[in-house]
Design an enzyme around this catalytic site. Sequence first.
Site, PDB file in Angstrom:
ATOM      1  N   GLY A  44       5.129  -1.531   2.842  1.00  0.00           N
ATOM      2  CA  GLY A  44       5.685  -2.408   1.824  1.00  0.00           C
ATOM      3  C   GLY A  44       5.618  -3.859   2.235  1.00  0.00           C
ATOM      4  O   GLY A  44       5.183  -4.712   1.469  1.00  0.00           O
ATOM      5  N   SER A  45       6.007  -4.160   3.472  1.00  0.00           N
ATOM      6  CA  SER A  45       6.060  -5.561   3.887  1.00  0.00           C
ATOM      7  C   SER A  45       5.448  -5.823   5.255  1.00  0.00           C
ATOM      8  O   SER A  45       5.393  -6.969   5.686  1.00  0.00           O
ATOM      9  CB  SER A  45       7.520  -6.035   3.923  1.00  0.00           C
ATOM     10  OG  SER A  45       8.131  -5.849   2.680  1.00  0.00           O
TER      11      SER A  45
ATOM     12  N   HIS B  89      31.472  -3.249 -22.625  1.00  0.00           N
ATOM     13  CA  HIS B  89      30.973  -2.483 -23.778  1.00  0.00           C
ATOM     14  C   HIS B  89      31.598  -1.086 -23.874  1.00  0.00           C
ATOM     15  O   HIS B  89      31.467  -0.427 -24.910  1.00  0.00           O
ATOM     16  CB  HIS B  89      29.450  -2.330 -23.706  1.00  0.00           C
ATOM     17  CG  HIS B  89      28.683  -3.563 -24.054  1.00  0.00           C
ATOM     18  ND1 HIS B  89      28.612  -4.664 -23.235  1.00  0.00           N
ATOM     19  CD2 HIS B  89      27.953  -3.883 -25.151  1.00  0.00           C
ATOM     20  CE1 HIS B  89      27.873  -5.593 -23.798  1.00  0.00           C
ATOM     21  NE2 HIS B  89      27.460  -5.155 -24.960  1.00  0.00           N
TER      22      HIS B  89
ATOM     23  N   GLU C 205       9.406  -6.872  -4.543  1.00  0.00           N
ATOM     24  CA  GLU C 205       8.945  -8.034  -3.754  1.00  0.00           C
ATOM     25  C   GLU C 205       9.874  -8.313  -2.579  1.00  0.00           C
ATOM     26  O   GLU C 205      10.340  -9.426  -2.380  1.00  0.00           O
ATOM     27  CB  GLU C 205       8.792  -9.273  -4.640  1.00  0.00           C
ATOM     28  CG  GLU C 205       7.515  -9.235  -5.460  1.00  0.00           C
ATOM     29  CD  GLU C 205       7.196 -10.546  -6.143  1.00  0.00           C
ATOM     30  OE1 GLU C 205       7.621 -11.606  -5.636  1.00  0.00           O
ATOM     31  OE2 GLU C 205       6.508 -10.510  -7.167  1.00  0.00           O
ATOM     32  N   GLY C 206      10.146  -7.296  -1.809  1.00  0.00           N
ATOM     33  CA  GLY C 206      11.011  -7.425  -0.632  1.00  0.00           C
ATOM     34  C   GLY C 206      12.426  -6.999  -0.968  1.00  0.00           C
ATOM     35  O   GLY C 206      13.127  -7.737  -1.655  1.00  0.00           O
TER      36      GLY C 206
ATOM     37  N   GLU D 196       0.863  -1.193   0.000  1.00  0.00           N
ATOM     38  CA  GLU D 196       0.000   0.000   0.000  1.00  0.00           C
ATOM     39  C   GLU D 196       0.893   1.235   0.000  1.00  0.00           C
ATOM     40  O   GLU D 196       2.106   1.122   0.256  1.00  0.00           O
ATOM     41  CB  GLU D 196      -0.903  -0.009   1.245  1.00  0.00           C
ATOM     42  CG  GLU D 196      -1.871  -1.177   1.253  1.00  0.00           C
ATOM     43  CD  GLU D 196      -2.820  -1.150   2.456  1.00  0.00           C
ATOM     44  OE1 GLU D 196      -2.643  -0.259   3.323  1.00  0.00           O
ATOM     45  OE2 GLU D 196      -3.712  -2.002   2.500  1.00  0.00           O
TER      46      GLU D 196
END
Lengths: 378, 249
Positions: A130-131, A337, A362-363, A126
């Site tokens: 977060g967790s 590169h 996701e964490g 929300e």
Amino acid sequence: MDFNLSKEEILIQKMARDYAEQAILPVADQIEKDNRVPDDIMAGLAELDLFGMTVPEEFGGAGAGYVPYVLAMEQIARVSSGPAMIISAHNLGLGALVNFGTDEQKAKFVPQAAKGEHIASFAFTEPGTGSDPKQLTTSAVRGGDHFVLNGTKRFITNASYKGPLVLFAIEAESGQPTAFVVEKHCPGYSVSKPWSKLGWHGGDLVDIYLKDVQVPVENVLGKIGDGYPILQYGIAFGKIGMNSVALGTTLAAFELAVKYAKEKTHRGQPIAKFQAIQMKVAEIAGIYESSRWLAYRLGFLANNTKNYREFAKEAALAKWVIARNAQEATRISMDVHGSYGLMEDYEITRIYRDAAMGPQVEGVIHMQQVILAGDILR
Amino acid sequence: MNIVVAMKEIPDIQQIRIRNRKPVTDDVPRTLGNIDKNALEAAVQIKEKTDSQVIVVGVGSSEVEDTFKEALAAGGDEARLVVWDGELESSQSAQLLAALITKIDSVGLILFGEGSGDNYSSQVGSRVAQILGLPQVGYVNRIEIEGSTARVTRSLEDCEQDLEVALPAVIMVSSDINTARIPSVTQILKAGKKPKEVLAANELGVAIPAAQVETISNLAPEMERRQISVKTISDLVKALADEGFGGGR
């Protein structure tokens, strides 16, 4: 100890690689630009059963388990992270439904999702949390044979697609976090426009607005107050997909470095002849191998573990290592590169942006280290 | 009608490394050739339009049963295989395949890729047709089954040729006949459960002729950089012309 893949696993890996190269690669730049996976690619992924790999056959899935899932996801993400992100988030929601759903819930929501006709989501985050489940503000108030949901969910993948959404809210009477199955796009359900994000373009990340959304009582997932264990399960099993996406990014970083080192010449010879470049390529190769076996092993554990606490620890360890490795590998590949690696004409720019996502999504990886340390030091 | 598709177990070409100009095939996984997969796809497309079964046949190493799971995943209904330890030349492969095909009932069509993925000798299909006494058509890029005949289009260097051939027949397809489908996860997982018969060569009851062709050397062509430097476009054009490029002027 057997590190060999079975013939079936090799064929699934090859299938995903072939599809990614034949169908996704030609539109990878378009996915990057439009931040959307074309419908025909979604249909192609569904036709190959990539949305239902981990779902048991009895619910319409392929019943392949998590090792083939990791192998296939790695190959998809190697070419484009967006489609892999969609499949990963879909499996997160679908996995929770398969594991915690009643027979009726599974019969109602799983088969179409397993076939890719519906795309599942998982909504915890929300604007204010977060967790931490204690900080949830989305509310569920019982009203007869249904609950009324109100609140906002943030950064939710796949929320624009039709299908089931596993959503967490505080059930008013108990005051406990509880999981509900919401049918996306039901009355009162709306979403923001997709966030414009740094990497993983193609996987839509939106906010969900719930305004007096009515959910039948039978759509409570598990029991009232079971939100926390379902969330823990989701966070742990979701890492299998997230790790596979980061692994595909790492593989792409490695392959791009090797290709560029052989093609780019300096003073008449390929830069692969210079030890400074050789050491960088060797470093990425080592990083990739360490990520690969951790990711495959987590797939193996997901198939075999009965101890979810132990699995959560392993998932946390794999997540922080693989996500960090992807960033390190893409950074070194960009070094190979040189200044060309900063140009959008070169694929490494996209890979570099994609690699920045894993550690935060996701964490965050520091939270994974806290979970791991908490288990080691308890 | 049974449609037989003959496929060759070969080393995965993409994983072969060249050392001292020689291919190193040790520990290289076995797979099936790409044009053979086009032949299988052609068979599966015919099966989808007609009442037929697709039977894949092949000769290969002790891993041949595993290798052919790919063919069963991609639409083959059953497999008939022979295990052969060691190298085979085209005449020997043809004898073994013909003996395998003879054991299959109601064969209407026998499909081959126009050449194998490793040696590309393009002999085995013709040899099998000769042994079985069947008509054969090569370089086919279109097949339509019409009752007891097949209408096919051959793609030749300077023309496309339409032919009608009586069935049963041997047809060798070119790679542009179709795009082979990618099997799904479920098809791959179910492939191992499809019927298959794996025989030793001596169970076929056929005499295999001794090899008559010996491979003396198998080396990659030597690539030399000419190290020609040019400073102007006209020098480049001249250098290319001197090397035999840039004709038409």
